[in-house]
Design a protein around this motif. Structure first.
Motif, PDB file in Angstrom:
ATOM      1  N   LEU A 140      -0.632   3.407  15.238  1.00 37.39           N
ATOM      2  CA  LEU A 140      -1.517   3.366  16.185  1.00 37.39           C
ATOM      3  C   LEU A 140      -1.922   2.347  16.942  1.00 37.39           C
ATOM      4  CD1 LEU A 140      -3.878   5.252  17.461  1.00 37.39           C
ATOM      5  CD2 LEU A 140      -5.278   4.818  15.360  1.00 37.39           C
ATOM      6  N   ARG A 141      -1.786   1.221  16.137  1.00 37.36           N
ATOM      7  CA  ARG A 141      -1.987  -0.194  16.836  1.00 37.36           C
ATOM      8  C   ARG A 141      -1.041  -0.283  18.183  1.00 37.36           C
ATOM      9  NH1 ARG A 141      -6.831  -2.374  15.154  1.00 37.36           N
ATOM     10  NH2 ARG A 141      -6.677  -2.451  12.974  1.00 37.36           N
ATOM     11  N   ALA A 142       0.168   0.200  17.952  1.00 38.20           N
ATOM     12  CA  ALA A 142       1.155   0.135  19.228  1.00 38.20           C
ATOM     13  C   ALA A 142       0.321   0.782  20.474  1.00 38.20           C
ATOM     14  CB  ALA A 142       2.372   0.770  18.880  1.00 38.20           C
ATOM     15  N   LEU A 143      -0.498   1.466  20.380  1.00 36.06           N
ATOM     16  CA  LEU A 143      -1.167   2.269  21.569  1.00 36.06           C
ATOM     17  C   LEU A 143      -2.293   1.406  21.970  1.00 36.06           C
ATOM     18  CD1 LEU A 143      -1.054   5.878  20.053  1.00 36.06           C
ATOM     19  CD2 LEU A 143       0.722   4.828  21.807  1.00 36.06           C
ATOM     20  N   SER A 144      -2.610   0.337  21.794  1.00 37.02           N
ATOM     21  CA  SER A 144      -3.691  -0.635  22.015  1.00 37.02           C
ATOM     22  C   SER A 144      -5.145  -0.424  22.103  1.00 37.02           C
ATOM     23  CB  SER A 144      -3.068  -1.081  23.538  1.00 37.02           C
ATOM     24  OG  SER A 144      -1.691  -1.778  23.435  1.00 37.02           O
ATOM     25  N   PRO A 145      -5.546   0.300  20.884  1.00 36.01           N
ATOM     26  CA  PRO A 145      -7.150   0.550  21.093  1.00 36.01           C
ATOM     27  C   PRO A 145      -7.683  -0.570  20.844  1.00 36.01           C
ATOM     28  CG  PRO A 145      -5.915   1.094  18.612  1.00 36.01           C
ATOM     29  CD  PRO A 145      -4.713   0.710  19.667  1.00 36.01           C
ATOM     30  N   ALA A 146      -8.869  -0.666  21.085  1.00 41.40           N
ATOM     31  CA  ALA A 146      -9.777  -1.745  20.869  1.00 41.40           C
ATOM     32  C   ALA A 146     -10.104  -2.004  19.401  1.00 41.40           C
ATOM     33  CB  ALA A 146     -11.336  -1.552  21.782  1.00 41.40           C
ATOM     34  N   ARG A 147     -10.331  -0.953  18.681  1.00 37.87           N
ATOM     35  CA  ARG A 147     -10.638  -1.068  17.271  1.00 37.87           C
ATOM     36  C   ARG A 147     -10.314   0.430  16.616  1.00 37.87           C
ATOM     37  NH1 ARG A 147     -16.138  -0.349  15.109  1.00 37.87           N
ATOM     38  NH2 ARG A 147     -16.272  -1.728  13.180  1.00 37.87           N
ATOM     39  N   VAL A 148      -9.924   0.169  15.282  1.00 37.28           N
ATOM     40  CA  VAL A 148      -9.463   1.529  14.676  1.00 37.28           C
ATOM     41  C   VAL A 148     -10.270   1.460  13.435  1.00 37.28           C
ATOM     42  CG1 VAL A 148      -7.615   2.682  13.233  1.00 37.28           C
ATOM     43  CG2 VAL A 148      -7.218   1.276  15.465  1.00 37.28           C
ATOM     44  N   VAL A 149     -11.046   2.392  13.300  1.00 34.32           N
ATOM     45  CA  VAL A 149     -11.850   2.915  11.947  1.00 34.32           C
ATOM     46  C   VAL A 149     -11.390   4.123  11.113  1.00 34.32           C
ATOM     47  CG1 VAL A 149     -14.300   3.344  11.451  1.00 34.32           C
ATOM     48  CG2 VAL A 149     -14.055   1.788  13.228  1.00 34.32           C
ATOM     49  N   VAL A 150     -11.170   3.864  10.091  1.00 35.03           N
ATOM     50  CA  VAL A 150     -10.552   5.007   9.132  1.00 35.03           C
ATOM     51  C   VAL A 150     -11.876   5.703   8.434  1.00 35.03           C
ATOM     52  CG1 VAL A 150      -9.386   5.753   7.034  1.00 35.03           C
ATOM     53  CG2 VAL A 150      -8.410   4.169   8.481  1.00 35.03           C
ATOM     54  N   ALA A 151     -12.011   6.740   8.663  1.00 36.26           N
ATOM     55  CA  ALA A 151     -13.278   7.481   8.150  1.00 36.26           C
ATOM     56  C   ALA A 151     -12.921   8.822   7.443  1.00 36.26           C
ATOM     57  CB  ALA A 151     -14.216   8.172   9.381  1.00 36.26           C
ATOM     58  N   VAL A 152     -12.878   8.829   5.894  1.00 41.91           N
ATOM     59  CA  VAL A 152     -12.558   9.799   5.224  1.00 41.91           C
ATOM     60  C   VAL A 152     -13.681  10.363   4.134  1.00 41.91           C
ATOM     61  CG1 VAL A 152      -9.988   9.514   5.299  1.00 41.91           C
ATOM     62  CG2 VAL A 152     -11.477   8.426   3.508  1.00 41.91           C
ATOM     63  N   PRO A 153     -13.738  11.637   3.875  1.00 45.61           N
ATOM     64  CA  PRO A 153     -14.784  12.087   2.949  1.00 45.61           C
ATOM     65  C   PRO A 153     -14.494  11.570   1.401  1.00 45.61           C
ATOM     66  CG  PRO A 153     -14.053  13.811   4.298  1.00 45.61           C
ATOM     67  CD  PRO A 153     -13.057  12.814   4.418  1.00 45.61           C
ATOM     68  N   VAL A 154     -13.373  11.237   1.004  1.00 43.21           N
ATOM     69  CA  VAL A 154     -12.933  10.903  -0.370  1.00 43.21           C
ATOM     70  C   VAL A 154     -11.535  10.208  -0.349  1.00 43.21           C
ATOM     71  CG1 VAL A 154     -12.095  13.369  -0.971  1.00 43.21           C
ATOM     72  CG2 VAL A 154     -12.792  11.691  -2.618  1.00 43.21           C
ATOM     73  N   ALA A 155     -11.811   9.036  -1.207  1.00 43.85           N
ATOM     74  CA  ALA A 155     -10.114   8.473  -1.436  1.00 43.85           C
ATOM     75  C   ALA A 155     -10.687   7.615  -2.822  1.00 43.85           C
ATOM     76  CB  ALA A 155      -9.887   7.313  -0.290  1.00 43.85           C
ATOM     77  N   PRO A 156      -9.452   7.271  -3.492  1.00 38.74           N
ATOM     78  CA  PRO A 156      -9.766   6.401  -4.623  1.00 38.74           C
ATOM     79  C   PRO A 156     -10.107   4.780  -4.128  1.00 38.74           C
ATOM     80  CG  PRO A 156      -7.648   6.907  -4.551  1.00 38.74           C
ATOM     81  CD  PRO A 156      -8.258   7.826  -3.596  1.00 38.74           C
TER      82      PRO A 156
END
Length: 221
Positions: free
Chosen positions: A149-165
């Protein structure tokens, strides 16, 4: 506040949207879902944030002879990332890489055609991107997606998930600008244990949700 279990992916998406809205305003944001299970979650988030929704497809490039080991990944938008150190140490030739990539690219293109139904991809460059799945175990696919995704030049990337260890969240924090996770249980065995209803999301459901989202944000026609 999230409970220790979600009713279904829609419930998880609504709870995740509420948490996101508590944290920030979200102007100039695009919501990207990892299909298939991430799409019902992401639809609820995109609806609440009034943001465009799209799928972000990631295909692992398996090391020849050891396909379970990722030597790289390809993703939506024509992105390819390679673990150059691993490729060099394993002595993988460029023709071998190209053969693996061609096979995985065909499957990625098939899925994009099936899901998007002619719509152009949602805008990413210069925007905040919310990358969403229904939950994360090891995070391998999501981390490959972040790199791509970084290669597509977003200004900012936020991961949002309901659950993860918790250890997976820490790994994701090394690649994302921010990680928002409702549940971080230490007794994590599988994503499905945190859902009362975790039936498999179908391709038809994905298409229906993307079509509904596009009707609210008709910039992808």
């Amino acid at each position: 506040m999230a409970q220790d279990r979600f009713l279904d992916r829609q419930d998880a998406g609504r709870q995740l949207a509420a948490r996101l809205l508590e944290r920030h305003d979200w102007p100039d944001t695009t919501v990207l879902a990892l299909p298939r299970g991430g799409v019902p979650v992401a639809y609820e988030v995109a609806y609440a944030l009034r943001a465009p929704l799209d799928v972000f497809l990631v295909r692992k490039l398996g090391l020849p002879g050891h396909e379970e080991v990722a030597m790289g990944a390809i993703a939506s938008g024509g992105v390819r990332v390679l673990n150059e150190d691993l490729v060099r140490r394993a002595g993988v030739s460029e023709p071998s890489i190209a053969a693996v990539e061609e096979r995985e690219q065909a499957e990625l293109a098939r899925r994009e055609r099936a899901y998007r139904e002619g719509r152009t991809p949602a805008p990413v460059e210069g925007r905040t991107v919310l990358l969403i799945d229904d939950g994360v175990a090891t995070g391998a696919t999501l981390r490959a997606g972040l790199q791509a995704l970084r290669a597509l030049s977003p200004a900012r990337v936020v991961v949002a998930v309901p659950v993860a260890p918790p250890e997976t969240c820490r790994l994701l924090e090394t690649q994302a600008d921010e990680v928002i996770c409702l549940l971080t249980p230490r007794d994590f065995m599988a994503v499905g244990q945190f859902y009362a209803d975790f039936h498999q999301t179908t391709d038809d459901e994905v298409r229906d949700l993307l079509t509904r989202a596009a009707s609210l944000h008709p910039t992808q026609e």
